[in-house]
Motif scaffolding. Sequence first.
Motif, PDB file in Angstrom:
ATOM      1  N   SER A  33       0.837  -1.207   0.000  1.00 42.70           N
ATOM      2  CA  SER A  33       0.000   0.000   0.000  1.00 42.70           C
ATOM      3  C   SER A  33       0.865   1.248   0.000  1.00 42.70           C
ATOM      4  CB  SER A  33      -0.889   0.032   1.245  1.00 42.70           C
ATOM      5  OG  SER A  33      -1.672  -1.120   1.285  1.00 42.70           O
ATOM      6  N   TYR A  34       0.552   2.178  -0.878  1.00 44.45           N
ATOM      7  CA  TYR A  34       1.317   3.419  -1.001  1.00 44.45           C
ATOM      8  C   TYR A  34       0.630   4.552  -0.247  1.00 44.45           C
ATOM      9  CZ  TYR A  34       2.883   7.780  -3.099  1.00 44.45           C
ATOM     10  OH  TYR A  34       3.342   9.060  -3.278  1.00 44.45           O
ATOM     11  N   VAL A  35       1.388   5.249   0.601  1.00 44.27           N
ATOM     12  CA  VAL A  35       0.842   6.425   1.290  1.00 44.27           C
ATOM     13  C   VAL A  35       1.764   7.622   1.075  1.00 44.27           C
ATOM     14  CG1 VAL A  35       0.225   7.472   3.507  1.00 44.27           C
ATOM     15  CG2 VAL A  35      -0.318   5.078   3.088  1.00 44.27           C
ATOM     16  N   ASN A  36       1.194   8.683   0.510  1.00 40.87           N
ATOM     17  CA  ASN A  36       1.897   9.947   0.355  1.00 40.87           C
ATOM     18  C   ASN A  36       1.549  10.808   1.565  1.00 40.87           C
ATOM     19  OD1 ASN A  36       2.092  12.817  -0.428  1.00 40.87           O
ATOM     20  ND2 ASN A  36       2.738  11.970  -2.387  1.00 40.87           N
ATOM     21  N   ILE A  37       2.553  11.127   2.380  1.00 41.69           N
ATOM     22  CA  ILE A  37       2.286  11.822   3.648  1.00 41.69           C
ATOM     23  C   ILE A  37       1.672  13.204   3.413  1.00 41.69           C
ATOM     24  CG2 ILE A  37       3.365  12.815   5.731  1.00 41.69           C
ATOM     25  CD1 ILE A  37       3.176   9.765   5.833  1.00 41.69           C
ATOM     26  N   GLY A  38       2.102  13.878   2.357  1.00 47.25           N
ATOM     27  CA  GLY A  38       1.532  15.188   2.040  1.00 47.25           C
ATOM     28  C   GLY A  38       0.033  15.092   1.784  1.00 47.25           C
ATOM     29  N   ASP A  39      -0.360  14.081   1.013  1.00 45.27           N
ATOM     30  CA  ASP A  39      -1.786  13.893   0.704  1.00 45.27           C
ATOM     31  C   ASP A  39      -2.567  13.484   1.944  1.00 45.27           C
ATOM     32  OD1 ASP A  39      -1.125  14.439  -1.877  1.00 45.27           O
ATOM     33  OD2 ASP A  39      -1.296  12.376  -2.602  1.00 45.27           O
ATOM     34  N   LEU A  40      -1.976  12.590   2.742  1.00 51.45           N
ATOM     35  CA  LEU A  40      -2.641  12.129   3.970  1.00 51.45           C
ATOM     36  C   LEU A  40      -2.914  13.318   4.908  1.00 51.45           C
ATOM     37  CD1 LEU A  40      -3.166   9.321   5.685  1.00 51.45           C
ATOM     38  CD2 LEU A  40      -1.174  10.125   6.939  1.00 51.45           C
ATOM     39  N   ALA A  41      -1.919  14.192   5.018  1.00 49.98           N
ATOM     40  CA  ALA A  41      -2.061  15.361   5.899  1.00 49.98           C
ATOM     41  C   ALA A  41      -3.140  16.295   5.382  1.00 49.98           C
ATOM     42  CB  ALA A  41      -0.729  16.087   6.004  1.00 49.98           C
ATOM     43  N   GLN A  42      -3.159  16.447   4.069  1.00 48.55           N
ATOM     44  CA  GLN A  42      -4.149  17.340   3.466  1.00 48.55           C
ATOM     45  C   GLN A  42      -5.563  16.789   3.669  1.00 48.55           C
ATOM     46  OE1 GLN A  42      -3.559  17.997  -0.737  1.00 48.55           O
ATOM     47  NE2 GLN A  42      -4.225  20.117  -0.545  1.00 48.55           N
ATOM     48  N   GLU A  43      -5.717  15.501   3.418  1.00 49.75           N
ATOM     49  CA  GLU A  43      -7.051  14.896   3.556  1.00 49.75           C
ATOM     50  C   GLU A  43      -7.552  14.967   4.989  1.00 49.75           C
ATOM     51  OE1 GLU A  43      -6.291  11.014   1.975  1.00 49.75           O
ATOM     52  OE2 GLU A  43      -5.932  11.868  -0.016  1.00 49.75           O
ATOM     53  N   GLY A  44      -6.643  14.705   5.941  1.00 49.12           N
ATOM     54  CA  GLY A  44      -7.061  14.666   7.346  1.00 49.12           C
ATOM     55  C   GLY A  44      -6.855  15.987   8.064  1.00 49.12           C
ATOM     56  N   GLU A  45      -6.391  17.000   7.314  1.00 52.41           N
ATOM     57  CA  GLU A  45      -6.014  18.292   7.910  1.00 52.41           C
ATOM     58  C   GLU A  45      -5.126  18.098   9.125  1.00 52.41           C
ATOM     59  OE1 GLU A  45      -9.126  21.162   8.289  1.00 52.41           O
ATOM     60  OE2 GLU A  45     -10.081  20.499   6.434  1.00 52.41           O
ATOM     61  N   LEU A  46      -4.076  17.295   8.940  1.00 50.06           N
ATOM     62  CA  LEU A  46      -3.161  16.983  10.034  1.00 50.06           C
ATOM     63  C   LEU A  46      -2.077  18.065  10.101  1.00 50.06           C
ATOM     64  CD1 LEU A  46      -2.844  13.144   9.328  1.00 50.06           C
ATOM     65  CD2 LEU A  46      -4.432  14.295  10.874  1.00 50.06           C
ATOM     66  N   TYR A  47      -2.521  19.276  10.413  1.00 49.47           N
ATOM     67  CA  TYR A  47      -1.615  20.418  10.431  1.00 49.47           C
ATOM     68  C   TYR A  47      -1.581  21.061  11.809  1.00 49.47           C
ATOM     69  CZ  TYR A  47      -1.968  20.060   5.347  1.00 49.47           C
ATOM     70  OH  TYR A  47      -1.935  19.616   4.059  1.00 49.47           O
ATOM     71  N   ASP A  48      -0.461  21.752  12.030  1.00 47.35           N
ATOM     72  CA  ASP A  48      -0.283  22.449  13.298  1.00 47.35           C
ATOM     73  C   ASP A  48       0.356  23.796  12.991  1.00 47.35           C
ATOM     74  OD1 ASP A  48       0.061  23.137  15.915  1.00 47.35           O
ATOM     75  OD2 ASP A  48       1.811  21.861  16.225  1.00 47.35           O
ATOM     76  N   GLY A  49      -0.460  24.744  12.533  1.00 43.40           N
ATOM     77  CA  GLY A  49       0.029  26.083  12.229  1.00 43.40           C
ATOM     78  C   GLY A  49       0.384  26.269  10.763  1.00 43.40           C
ATOM     79  N   TYR A  50       0.934  27.455  10.470  1.00 43.51           N
ATOM     80  CA  TYR A  50       1.222  27.823   9.079  1.00 43.51           C
ATOM     81  C   TYR A  50       2.616  28.438   8.992  1.00 43.51           C
ATOM     82  CZ  TYR A  50       0.275  29.467   4.358  1.00 43.51           C
ATOM     83  OH  TYR A  50       0.314  29.658   2.987  1.00 43.51           O
ATOM     84  N   ILE A  58       2.032  23.666   8.385  1.00 40.34           N
ATOM     85  CA  ILE A  58       3.056  22.865   9.068  1.00 40.34           C
ATOM     86  C   ILE A  58       2.443  21.527   9.478  1.00 40.34           C
ATOM     87  CG2 ILE A  58       4.546  22.739  11.116  1.00 40.34           C
ATOM     88  CD1 ILE A  58       4.471  25.899  11.056  1.00 40.34           C
ATOM     89  N   LEU A  59       3.144  20.452   9.140  1.00 40.62           N
ATOM     90  CA  LEU A  59       2.666  19.107   9.430  1.00 40.62           C
ATOM     91  C   LEU A  59       2.571  18.864  10.936  1.00 40.62           C
ATOM     92  CD1 LEU A  59       2.170  16.652   7.476  1.00 40.62           C
ATOM     93  CD2 LEU A  59       4.426  15.846   8.176  1.00 40.62           C
ATOM     94  N   ASP A  60       1.457  18.274  11.369  1.00 37.59           N
ATOM     95  CA  ASP A  60       1.340  17.846  12.757  1.00 37.59           C
ATOM     96  C   ASP A  60       1.897  16.423  12.845  1.00 37.59           C
ATOM     97  OD1 ASP A  60       0.585  16.887  15.270  1.00 37.59           O
ATOM     98  OD2 ASP A  60      -1.231  18.109  15.317  1.00 37.59           O
ATOM     99  N   GLU A  61       3.174  16.332  13.175  1.00 41.68           N
ATOM    100  CA  GLU A  61       3.885  15.051  13.072  1.00 41.68           C
ATOM    101  C   GLU A  61       3.285  13.986  13.982  1.00 41.68           C
ATOM    102  OE1 GLU A  61       8.048  15.926  13.590  1.00 41.68           O
ATOM    103  OE2 GLU A  61       8.119  17.064  11.714  1.00 41.68           O
ATOM    104  N   ASP A  62       2.898  14.371  15.192  1.00 40.80           N
ATOM    105  CA  ASP A  62       2.347  13.377  16.135  1.00 40.80           C
ATOM    106  C   ASP A  62       1.062  12.769  15.599  1.00 40.80           C
ATOM    107  OD1 ASP A  62       4.410  13.871  17.789  1.00 40.80           O
ATOM    108  OD2 ASP A  62       3.306  15.187  19.159  1.00 40.80           O
ATOM    109  N   ARG A  63       0.229  13.613  15.019  1.00 41.95           N
ATOM    110  CA  ARG A  63      -1.044  13.084  14.492  1.00 41.95           C
ATOM    111  C   ARG A  63      -0.816  12.209  13.262  1.00 41.95           C
ATOM    112  NH1 ARG A  63      -4.621  17.932  13.572  1.00 41.95           N
ATOM    113  NH2 ARG A  63      -6.257  16.478  12.954  1.00 41.95           N
ATOM    114  N   VAL A  64       0.169  12.562  12.455  1.00 48.72           N
ATOM    115  CA  VAL A  64       0.498  11.725  11.290  1.00 48.72           C
ATOM    116  C   VAL A  64       0.937  10.339  11.771  1.00 48.72           C
ATOM    117  CG1 VAL A  64       2.189  11.394   9.420  1.00 48.72           C
ATOM    118  CG2 VAL A  64       1.069  13.612   9.712  1.00 48.72           C
ATOM    119  N   VAL A  65       1.803  10.323  12.775  1.00 46.85           N
ATOM    120  CA  VAL A  65       2.294   9.043  13.301  1.00 46.85           C
ATOM    121  C   VAL A  65       1.142   8.237  13.911  1.00 46.85           C
ATOM    122  CG1 VAL A  65       3.778   7.989  15.064  1.00 46.85           C
ATOM    123  CG2 VAL A  65       4.679   9.807  13.613  1.00 46.85           C
ATOM    124  N   ASP A  66       0.286   8.891  14.684  1.00 44.32           N
ATOM    125  CA  ASP A  66      -0.874   8.201  15.282  1.00 44.32           C
ATOM    126  C   ASP A  66      -1.779   7.610  14.213  1.00 44.32           C
ATOM    127  OD1 ASP A  66      -0.085   8.732  17.779  1.00 44.32           O
ATOM    128  OD2 ASP A  66      -1.535  10.333  18.183  1.00 44.32           O
TER     129      ASP A  66
END
Length: 174
Positions: A33-50, A58-66
């Motif tokens: 299975s292929y996962v593009n982290i940029g797309d995953l963050a965008q879809e889930g709005e896994l961001y922490d600020g700008y 800015i990527l919310d790294e903890d939420r991406v890992v979770d």
Amino acid sequence: MKMRKRPNILLTGTPGVGKTTLGKELAQRTGLSYVNIGDLAQEGELYDGYDEEYQCPILDEDRVVDELDDQMVDGGMIIDYHGCDLFPERWFHIVFVLRTDNTQLYTRLESRGYAGKKLQDNVQCEIFQTIYEEAMEAYSEDIVHQLTSNTPEDMDRNLEQIIQWSEQWVKDNN
Ligand code: DAT
């Protein structure tokens, strides 16, 4: 029936080196299975600020890992991201750092619409082999491999090598 164990692969490197192209093709050919982290963050709005300087969230790294941890524990994942020290070391069985010559990378990023500081910084990131050094610090050195990614022939060779490695891993671990 017990599921066969499958490896987790990290594809990393400066933006534009060919991670997405390689990762998607690899997923098709291996069934991983292929996962593009940029797309995953965008879809889930896994961001922490700008980030004002780079004009991007800015990527919310903890939420991406979770978000990914359960799938990573199950295995069979190809992760694509232009950074690597945010992920737990235990996730990956192998790490590939794609590398592209500066002039080629410049052309690719320019045609993607990058200009000015963003273009310069990314090309410099490749010249200083920033991501390779990050990978060598974050993971055991013997699982980190550089792959030349300048031409379509390079991509075919890289594909074949990773597919072979993956098949061998499955044999050795099941
Ligand atoms: P990344 O995901 O690392 O940002 P990409 O897969 O989007 O990179 O590729 C950037 C561009 O370069 C895209 O137009 C496809 C092209 N490309 C990728 N790998 C290549 C290769 N091995 N040879 C020639 N062009 C390649």
